[in-house]
Scaffold this active site. Structure first.
Site, PDB file in Angstrom:
ATOM      1  CE  LYS A  33      -4.236  -2.024   1.650  1.00 55.36           C
ATOM      2  NZ  LYS A  33      -3.912  -3.468   1.753  1.00 55.36           N
TER       3      LYS A  33
HETATM    4  C1  PLP Z   1      -4.549  -4.481   1.132  1.00 51.78           C
HETATM    5  C2  PLP Z   1      -3.827  -5.788   1.063  1.00 51.78           C
HETATM    6  C3  PLP Z   1      -4.222  -6.811   0.166  1.00 51.78           C
HETATM    7  C4  PLP Z   1      -5.438  -6.686  -0.730  1.00 51.78           C
HETATM    8  O1  PLP Z   1      -5.290  -5.749  -1.750  1.00 51.78           O
HETATM    9  P1  PLP Z   1      -6.564  -5.193  -2.566  1.00 51.78           P
HETATM   10  O2  PLP Z   1      -6.057  -4.116  -3.424  1.00 51.78           O
HETATM   11  O3  PLP Z   1      -7.530  -4.704  -1.516  1.00 51.78           O
HETATM   12  O4  PLP Z   1      -7.123  -6.354  -3.325  1.00 51.78           O
HETATM   13  C5  PLP Z   1      -3.455  -7.963   0.118  1.00 51.78           C
HETATM   14  N1  PLP Z   1      -2.388  -8.131   0.930  1.00 51.78           N
HETATM   15  C6  PLP Z   1      -1.990  -7.189   1.801  1.00 51.78           C
HETATM   16  C7  PLP Z   1      -0.816  -7.447   2.662  1.00 51.78           C
HETATM   17  C8  PLP Z   1      -2.690  -5.976   1.902  1.00 51.78           C
HETATM   18  O5  PLP Z   1      -2.294  -5.040   2.780  1.00 51.78           O
END
Ligand code: PLP
Length: 465
Positions: A112
């Protein structure tokens, strides 16, 4: 470039406006009116560019002059200067033609950071230019909150309020948020669960009258278009590193809200040769059921060892539906309305299209732990639980051994010591150097009841900028 709503009833927005908003007023999500497309030759000419240079190539058609090129380059450079690894998104090989794309080299150890470091800097730039102050508000079950806080902590024109469910996020995750002590950073531990936090945020966006005159709320969850946009870049980066675009590449993506894999789908539409796009889910498998059995029905949320994928309804799937239904906003509005009270089924043409675009697989906790164990035994590489789900889904659904399979590593294993221990590791994985003293740092957060009036009073009374 204009941005339009998936439900067809909201006015189109400029790039600047779309960055500063959340949901469209008609309840839809914003998408670009058209997608930029790159020729094979153009993509091939980007081989050897640094991550930052490539990001500029991919992102600038969406920004479309709203930020002058030199400023956009600086925003990109600043955003990835906080990453520990010089490659930004390094690849590691774990099997024959099987690669891990490490997307956890940013400040909070999850993918993220790619979007939220960029969004923080972009917001800061736009707000300074407009001489405007805003309030960022978001709910988190773990990773989003810390990445958003890291993205906004140095922004002069932003107060950020992040709600997490009290006593229901891991210690590492909580401390990554609550040890950031800048005046404009406000952590609220809400008495309730993640849904309560999310409902509180939704209600606050719907009625912002508790804020002083001239302030508005800005969303930093993946409904914000700029996040999706920033995530398209690493699909190009990985492909170019593995012989693309002359050679197709496949991707497996641990999926929750469908933001990350939607960025992969966009990369493909923009001209990147992608063979398979694999949707990897945990036991909260609505997307796998959708693709494999045309069953988009809500089921009871399960708490798993991959908590960042514990999502009942994936909000970004609406963006996908919009394309599957030839951008018919009225149709999507109707489908989403029906979905509120029950299930959704794709019509045969939409289902066929979805199945051409995506493979899918569901991995439960037990199997996920076996995969962490197996990969560690064979390569001494330690996967985090989310990434392990992606690796398993890739192995099960893969149709061509001659096409490189890239598994997106969405988090660093040190973020999820519980799962890693259950997988048989005797010691917790070490936190990277810059976080080694996380458990000694001072924390600051406010515990508040699940009551809108109290939360709003707290927010209005604590604005620092
Ligand atoms: C947010 C997240 C996901 C999921 O990603 P999306 O874009 O919501 O599908 C998967 N793994 C981790 C570690 C995350 O923080």
């Amino acid at each position: 470039m204009k941005y339009i709503s998936t439900r067809g009833q909201a006015p189109a927005l400029s790039f600047e406006e779309v960055v500063l908003t959340g949901l469209a007023p008609d309840g839809g999500l914003y998408v670009p009116e058209s997608l930029p497309e790159f020729s094979r030759d153009e993509i091939a000419s980007w081989a050897g560019l640094s991550y930052e240079e490539l990001a500029f190539k991919v992102v600038s058609p969406f920004v479309d002059g709203a930020v002058p090129d030199a400023d956009l380059k600086k925003i990109i450079a600043d955003s990835y200067s906080t990453f520990r690894h010089k490659a930004i998104a390094p690849l590691v090989q774990t099997g024959h033609n099987e690669f891990i794309l490490e997307l956890f080299q940013g400040p909070t150890l999850a993918f993220k950071d790619f979007a939220l470091q960029f969004l923080g800097n972009l917001l800061d730039y736009i707000l300074k230019k407009r001489d405007q102050k805003v309030v960022v508000m978001g709910a988190t079950s773990g990773d989003t909150g810390s990445a958003a806080i890291e993205g906004c902590r140095h922004c002069d024109n932003i107060d950020i309020f992040i709600l997490h469910p009290h006593n229901r996020v891991s210690n590492v995750q909580r401390r990554q948020m609550t040890t950031v002590l800048e005046d404009n950073v406000h952590n609220v531990a809400l008495d309730g669960n993640f849904d309560d936090c999310q409902n509180m945020v939704k209600a606050s966006f719907a009625d912002q009258s508790f804020l002083p005159e001239g302030r508005q709320l800005v969303a930093v969850n993946s409904i914000n278009w700029a996040r999706i946009m920033a995530q398209i870049v690493y699909y190009f980066y990985a492909s170019l590193a593995l012989g693309g675009p002359a050679r197709p590449v496949s991707f497996s993506v641990p999926t929750g809200n469908f933001g990350d894999i939607f960025a992969g789908y966009l990369a493909k539409r923009m001209g990147l040769p992608i063979d398979q796009l694999v949707i990897a889910t945990n036991s909260n498998d609505i997307l796998h059921r959708a693709i494999s059995a045309n069953d988009l029905s809500k089921q009871q949320l399960e708490h798993t060892l991959s908590p960042s994928m514990d999502i009942m309804v994936s909000s970004n799937f609406e963006r996908m539906l919009f394309d599957l239904y030839d951008r018919d906003g009225a149709k999507i509005a109707q489908m989403m309305e029906d979905f509120k009270t029950g299930a959704m089924h794709l019509d045969p043409k939409a289902l066929e299209r979805a199945r051409e675009l995506f493979a899918s697989h569901r991995v439960d906790d037990e199997r996920m732990l076996e995969v962490i164990r197996d990969v560690f035994e064979n390569t001494e590489y330690l996967l985090d639980p989310h990434t392990a789900i992606g690796v398993e889904a890739a192995r099960v659904t893969r149709r061509r051994q001659d096409v490189p399979m890239v598994c997106l590593a969405t988090a660093h294993p040190a973020k999820f010591p519980e799962a890693v221990q259950k997988a048989g590791q005797t010691e917790d994985p070490a936190l990277p150097h810059h976080m080694a003293d996380l458990f000694e740092r001072e924390e600051r957060y406010e515990v508040l009841p699940h009551d809108a009036e109290t939360v709003h009073k707290f927010m209005a009374g604590h604005l620092a900028c």
